[in-house]
Design a protein around this motif. Structure first.
Motif, PDB file in Angstrom:
ATOM      1  N   LEU A 123       0.828  -1.203   0.000  1.00 57.25           N
ATOM      2  CA  LEU A 123       0.000   0.000   0.000  1.00 57.25           C
ATOM      3  C   LEU A 123       0.864   1.255   0.000  1.00 57.25           C
ATOM      4  CD1 LEU A 123      -2.704  -1.125   2.544  1.00 57.25           C
ATOM      5  CD2 LEU A 123      -3.081  -0.532   0.148  1.00 57.25           C
ATOM      6  N   ASP A 124       1.903   1.214   0.817  1.00 58.52           N
ATOM      7  CA  ASP A 124       2.793   2.371   0.902  1.00 58.52           C
ATOM      8  C   ASP A 124       3.422   2.644  -0.462  1.00 58.52           C
ATOM      9  OD1 ASP A 124       4.024   4.420   2.346  1.00 58.52           O
ATOM     10  OD2 ASP A 124       5.874   3.249   2.490  1.00 58.52           O
ATOM     11  N   ARG A 125       3.772   1.551  -1.146  1.00 58.73           N
ATOM     12  CA  ARG A 125       4.427   1.730  -2.428  1.00 58.73           C
ATOM     13  C   ARG A 125       3.460   2.303  -3.460  1.00 58.73           C
ATOM     14  NH1 ARG A 125       6.347  -3.057  -2.666  1.00 58.73           N
ATOM     15  NH2 ARG A 125       4.835  -3.770  -4.192  1.00 58.73           N
ATOM     16  N   VAL A 126       2.210   1.808  -3.440  1.00 51.41           N
ATOM     17  CA  VAL A 126       1.211   2.352  -4.367  1.00 51.41           C
ATOM     18  C   VAL A 126       1.025   3.843  -4.100  1.00 51.41           C
ATOM     19  CG1 VAL A 126      -1.224   2.365  -4.952  1.00 51.41           C
ATOM     20  CG2 VAL A 126      -0.006   0.211  -4.725  1.00 51.41           C
ATOM     21  N   ARG A 163       4.108   5.742  -5.388  1.00 54.02           N
ATOM     22  CA  ARG A 163       4.265   5.788  -6.842  1.00 54.02           C
ATOM     23  C   ARG A 163       3.218   6.678  -7.475  1.00 54.02           C
ATOM     24  NH1 ARG A 163       4.618   0.671 -10.069  1.00 54.02           N
ATOM     25  NH2 ARG A 163       4.366  -0.646  -8.241  1.00 54.02           N
ATOM     26  N   THR A 164       1.981   6.609  -6.980  1.00 55.86           N
ATOM     27  CA  THR A 164       0.956   7.470  -7.569  1.00 55.86           C
ATOM     28  C   THR A 164       1.250   8.936  -7.240  1.00 55.86           C
ATOM     29  OG1 THR A 164      -0.343   6.773  -5.676  1.00 55.86           O
ATOM     30  CG2 THR A 164      -0.990   5.898  -7.794  1.00 55.86           C
ATOM     31  N   ALA A 165       1.753   9.195  -6.034  1.00 50.90           N
ATOM     32  CA  ALA A 165       2.048  10.590  -5.688  1.00 50.90           C
ATOM     33  C   ALA A 165       3.162  11.133  -6.576  1.00 50.90           C
ATOM     34  CB  ALA A 165       2.448  10.694  -4.218  1.00 50.90           C
ATOM     35  N   ILE A 166       4.160  10.290  -6.832  1.00 51.49           N
ATOM     36  CA  ILE A 166       5.254  10.714  -7.710  1.00 51.49           C
ATOM     37  C   ILE A 166       4.756  10.989  -9.112  1.00 51.49           C
ATOM     38  CG2 ILE A 166       7.165   9.676  -8.989  1.00 51.49           C
ATOM     39  CD1 ILE A 166       8.520   9.061  -6.632  1.00 51.49           C
ATOM     40  N   PHE A 167       3.748  10.230  -9.519  1.00 51.40           N
ATOM     41  CA  PHE A 167       3.155  10.442 -10.834  1.00 51.40           C
ATOM     42  C   PHE A 167       2.322  11.732 -10.827  1.00 51.40           C
ATOM     43  CE2 PHE A 167       0.167   9.046 -14.275  1.00 51.40           C
ATOM     44  CZ  PHE A 167       1.125   8.992 -15.258  1.00 51.40           C
ATOM     45  N   GLY A 168       1.599  11.918  -9.740  1.00 47.95           N
ATOM     46  CA  GLY A 168       0.698  13.072  -9.688  1.00 47.95           C
ATOM     47  C   GLY A 168       1.412  14.393  -9.471  1.00 47.95           C
ATOM     48  N   PHE A 169       2.527  14.365  -8.763  1.00 45.95           N
ATOM     49  CA  PHE A 169       3.167  15.635  -8.371  1.00 45.95           C
ATOM     50  C   PHE A 169       3.612  16.495  -9.558  1.00 45.95           C
ATOM     51  CE2 PHE A 169       6.699  18.186  -6.610  1.00 45.95           C
ATOM     52  CZ  PHE A 169       5.987  18.885  -5.660  1.00 45.95           C
ATOM     53  N   PRO A 170       4.328  15.923 -10.530  1.00 46.67           N
ATOM     54  CA  PRO A 170       4.703  16.780 -11.669  1.00 46.67           C
ATOM     55  C   PRO A 170       3.471  17.274 -12.429  1.00 46.67           C
ATOM     56  CG  PRO A 170       5.902  14.701 -11.733  1.00 46.67           C
ATOM     57  CD  PRO A 170       4.870  14.565 -10.660  1.00 46.67           C
ATOM     58  N   ILE A 171       2.432  16.454 -12.485  1.00 43.57           N
ATOM     59  CA  ILE A 171       1.228  16.876 -13.203  1.00 43.57           C
ATOM     60  C   ILE A 171       0.582  18.058 -12.467  1.00 43.57           C
ATOM     61  CG2 ILE A 171      -1.064  16.156 -13.960  1.00 43.57           C
ATOM     62  CD1 ILE A 171       0.016  13.379 -14.322  1.00 43.57           C
ATOM     63  N   TRP A 172       0.544  17.941 -11.150  1.00 40.76           N
ATOM     64  CA  TRP A 172      -0.039  19.024 -10.365  1.00 40.76           C
ATOM     65  C   TRP A 172       0.823  20.286 -10.473  1.00 40.76           C
ATOM     66  CZ3 TRP A 172      -4.486  20.366  -8.839  1.00 40.76           C
ATOM     67  CH2 TRP A 172      -4.653  21.326  -7.844  1.00 40.76           C
TER      68      TRP A 172
END
Ligand code: HEM
Lengths: 543, 315
Positions: free
Chosen positions: B217-220, B223-232
């Protein structure tokens, strides 16, 4: 805490300046630690919150005034804490300055180290490779040097930077290989953090040397870029008011277009701009489409109506085309309010004339109350209240141009002398014989002139920030080590291989894939080596 | 150009169908949890050990009935996402513009992105189907809330929103938000899971023990936060560029801008916390949850309560 941690007194203590320096260093370390960065980031987020919950002067002076009226005891206290100017407050500045000091202190040493690492060879393999979480052994029938050749070659193909050394570890028989790739990750990290600093500098520059002025311009009129002309303006502390760009703007035509449901679909203003006294160039600006002329921008930020009136005095004197902008109080119907002040109509200072009123572009009167039902000027009407007396314009207290001074009315110096709802062409007669007519309207545009020398710099920083961020988050940093172990009894080679990876959770499967591939290539190479040797050596062996 | 009413009605019908499909998917995921046997206890420590193996061990110990329910759940989720996409497409055709010009459309699109992000994860890693109920639950709640409280009839855009920046800025904001949504839920489940693991008595079963492992869960979440951060980050920058041409300044601490900044800083803190000793694990997960709370607050409070330049989004 720092003081309590001091060593016992018995040892001869360092001299005072040295101790001071030591303490300073300790605090510096603490400030530039990642932990501190997290805390400061939190503080920054927290510090921004009141700026959105309380009215801010920078956004709306009116809302702040209203807040003061609603909370007469609380507001002054909040004001002393800069809570109506959060984003220019000293404590907000303190938080972000500390954060940026911490950032620089954290990033600069890393940048130096990274610059060194870029030139240096990958580091030596750790002594106990098998203790790394991703590690394993590969066996090959190739001799040690050739096996290591294969590994080196494969890593180079994968764009690792590779260095080969002779192993100094006890029990190792051959050399070792260290390989690294993904330097761009660290480059990205540094670029990102340094871009933040650049961005802050750009913001600061814009604040210091930037200015902004707003003005309502009626069709057919214009303004020149100087602080005296603007209705409101704000300027950075380093702006020289004599040094503004010499630009004049005339508003020739303004158009507002609406959808069937009265949603505004476009506002456009035809303007002519150029240096003072010049003929000027014509252009059209609109919502989302400002005029940009080297470093300056001109925007349409709103529009409204200026009703025009004509006044006829009892003695026959006539004033026509008295026009003043009324401010929209409702953006969907453009119902507007304003005031017309005529200090020079009468003969003295106590028979001045004024009116305060309501303008409806498309008016409907219900129960004597005028309302507007459409932002388009289909049936313009006004509801006005007329006053006579002393306006108080020369009392030294500044007045709004959009309303009368209520204290003069309360005091009785301004007396209400009439009220009427008028359509275009209608007029109202006052008890003293003065007649006031509503003769029509003009459209005005709210224009804004902006100058921000930091803007392009900020944009550039933001773009490089984003590039750095992508590099930092997408690139994987990997180190791979291989070492020839103690010779196994059967003449083959045992290679110990390990990897270290930063920036991805998927290190185990990636390492497994890498060592599988290395194993396959080693085996293939061993096969071809064997077939080569068998071609030349078979006869002697078989004999 | 007035909206095409029959297409707008079709869009509303698709909305209802999507909510229904998601609700059934939610039931299926609950059934999966109910029929599932307690997975073999993880031997790994949280956050340590080779990644990847922790989540993938589940299907082996899962009874077929639970597996079937999980597959049905994910199938229905994908079907729901398709009709959900149809909501956006028909709405866009009805008004002849991108269908994210008001809060109803924005919220609906964010939920769609969250569902798609989760579906992609759950198709690739079947173990993550175990969090399906916990994703679809909030999704159904959000959809019902959006339908009841934020619904706005199809209408043309106000002048200020007629710009190609709407496509760039709002699209990236929707993507970032939807991805952070999944990330925040993963961190929330991580916190529940860690607490459960710390308290669990051997042999006791509870729904929480059927969640993916804490490390997974921590990894998900990360990874999603890392994906979302540049987009945000991009969404905020694009917003600033748009504001510069629409409002005459690129940044003015308008409430929406302020809260987007706060969210950005909180997510930066989360990424830092993930790599800082003493902050890894639960503290970092809390930061991520706070980040999601800020995002939701930014959507609801700032649009509904405070007045700012962004308010013409319309409710
Ligand atoms: C304006 C404030 C800052 C922002 C927005 C910010 C943002 C970020 C982000 C988004 C990352 C990526 C984390 C990842 O790779 O997952 C990062 C990494 C990092 N930041 Fe910052 N940062 C800030 C200030 C600082 C400060 C003050 C320090 C030092 C004290 C610092 C040190 C680092 C380090 C060392 C990393 C790399 C972590 C790693 O790769 O393991 N940052 N930062």
């Amino acid at each position: 805490m720092t003081v309590l941690d001091r060593p016992a007194v018995s040892a001869p203590g360092p001299s005072a300046p040295r101790r001071g320096a030591g303490l300073l260093l300790q605090w510096w370390r603490r400030l530039t630690a990642m932990r501190t960065a997290i805390i400061l980031l939190f503080l920054l987020a927290l510090a921004a919150v009141p700026g959105s919950l309380l009215p801010q002067r920078s956004l709306s002076q009116n809302n702040v005034t209203q807040y003061f009226a609603d909370n007469p005891t609380l507001a002054p206290i909040l004001d002393r804490l800069y809570l109506f100017d959060v984003f220019s407050s000293p404590w907000f500045a303190a938080v972000y300055l500390l954060l940026f000091v911490s950032l620089i202190g954290c990033v600069l040493p890393r940048a130096l180290e990274h610059a060194r690492a870029l030139r240096a060879a990958p580091p030596r393999a750790p002594r106990h490779l098998l203790r790394l979480p991703d590690s394993g052994e590969l066996r090959s029938t190739l001799p040690p040097a050739e096996a290591l050749d294969v590994v080196e070659e494969e890593l180079r193909v994968r764009r690792f930077r590779v260095v080969r050394r002779s192993a100094d570890t006890a029990g190792a028989s051959g050399g070792e290989v260290s390989a690294e790739k993904g330097y761009l990750k660290e480059t990205g990290n540094l670029l990102f953090h340094l871009s933040l600093v650049a961005l802050l500098l750009g913001l600061a520059g814009g604040k210091l040397w930037g200015y902004e002025g707003s003005i309502l311009v009626t069709e057919g009129q214009g303004f020149c870029n100087s602080f005296q002309q603007y209705d409101t303006y704000s300027a950075g502390p380093l702006v020289d008011s004599g040094d503004l760009s010499p630009v004049c703007v005339d508003l020739e035509d303004f158009r507002a277009e609406y959808e069937e449901d009265l949603t505004a679909s476009s506002f456009t203003a035809d303007i002519r701009y150029g240096g003072p006294g010049e003929e000027g160039r014509a252009t059209t600006i609109g919502v989302n489409d400002p005029l940009r002329i080297d470093g300056d921008r001109i925007y349409v930020t709103g529009h409204g109506f200026s009703p025009t009136f004509a006044v006829t005095l009892p003695d026959g004197r006539e004033y026509t085309d008295l026009s003043v902008p009324f401010l929209p109080s409702d953006q969907t119907t453009l119902a507007s309010q304003g005031a017309l002040k005529l200090p020079d109509v009468g003969t003295g200072s106590d028979d001045q004339l004024a009116l305060e009123g309501f303008f409806a572009p498309t008016g409907v009167v219900q129960g004597g109350i005028l309302t507007s039902i459409d932002p388009r000027p289909l049936d313009p009407q006004v509801a006005i209240v007329l006053y006579e007396g002393y306006l108080g314009l020369d009392s030294g207290i500044p007045q709004s141009v959009y309303s009368l001074d209520a204290t003069q009315i309360d005091r009785g110096s301004l007396e209400r002398v009439g009220a009427a709802n008028l359509e275009v062409g209608e007029s109202v007669e006052l008890p003293d014989g003065t007649s006031v007519a509503f003769t029509g309207f003009r459209e005005f545009a709210a224009l804004q002139f902006s100058h921000d020398p930091g803007q392009l710099w900020v944009l550039g920083s933001a773009v490089s920030l984003l590039v750095g961020l992508l590099g930092m988050l997408l690139v994987r940093r990997e180190r791979v080590f291989a070492r020839v172990g103690a010779p196994s009894g059967d003449g083959g080679t045992v290679l110990t291989v390990a990897s270290l990876m930063r920036g991805s959770g998927e290190s185990a499967p990636r390492f497994a894939a890498l060592s599988d591939e290395l194993g396959t290539v080693l085996a293939a190479r061993a096969d071809s080596a064997r077939s080569r040797t068998s071609a030349s050596e078979v006869p002697p062996r078989e004999s | 150009m007035s909206p095409d009413q029959s297409l707008a009605d079709l869009s509303d019908t698709f909305f209802t169908v999507s909510v229904a499909l998601y609700s059934v998917a939610l039931v299926a995921f609950c059934a999966q949890l109910a029929f599932g046997r307690r997975p073999v206890r993880e031997r790994e420590l949280v956050g340590a050990g080779p990644a990847g193996s922790a989540t993938d061990s589940h299907p082996d110990v899962e009874p077929p009935a639970a597996n079937r329910w999980g597959a049905i759940g994910i199938g229905l989720t994908i079907l729901g996402a398709l009709t959900h996409a149809a909501v956006m497409i028909t709405r866009g055709m009805a008004v002849d513009r991108l269908p994210w010009g008001n809060m109803y459309e924005f919220g609906t699109a964010v939920v769609l992105v969250a569902v798609v992000a989760y579906a992609v994860l759950a198709v690739r890693a079947p173990a993550l189907r175990h969090m399906g109920a916990f994703v679809l639950g909030p999704v159904v709640l959000a959809m019902v809330g959006i339908g009841l409280f934020l619904y706005a009839p199809a209408a043309p855009l106000v002048a200020a929103l007629r710009s190609y920046w709407l496509a760039i800025h709002v699209t990236s904001a929707i993507l970032g938000f939807g991805i952070f949504f999944v990330s925040g839920i993963a961190s929330l489940l991580y916190l529940l899971r860690v607490r459960h693991d710390a308290r669990a008595v051997e042999g006791e079963t509870s729904i929480l023990s059927r969640l993916p492992s804490a490390a997974g869960l921590d990894r998900v979440a990360h990874r999603t936060a890392i994906f979302g951060f540049p987009i945000w980050t991009f969404a905020v920058i694009a917003g600033a560029i748009w504001a510069e041409s629409a409002w005459g300044r690129f940044w003015g601490w308008d409430p929406k801008e302020t809260w987007s900044f706060v969210a950005w800083v909180v997510y930066a803190a989360y990424l830092h916390a993930r790599t800082t000793a003493g902050w890894r694990g639960r503290p970092a997960a809390w930061v991520n949850v706070v980040g999601l709370a800020v995002m939701v607050f930014n959507l609801l409070f700032v649009n509904l309560v405070s007045t700012g330049l962004h308010s013409y989004g319309g409710v």
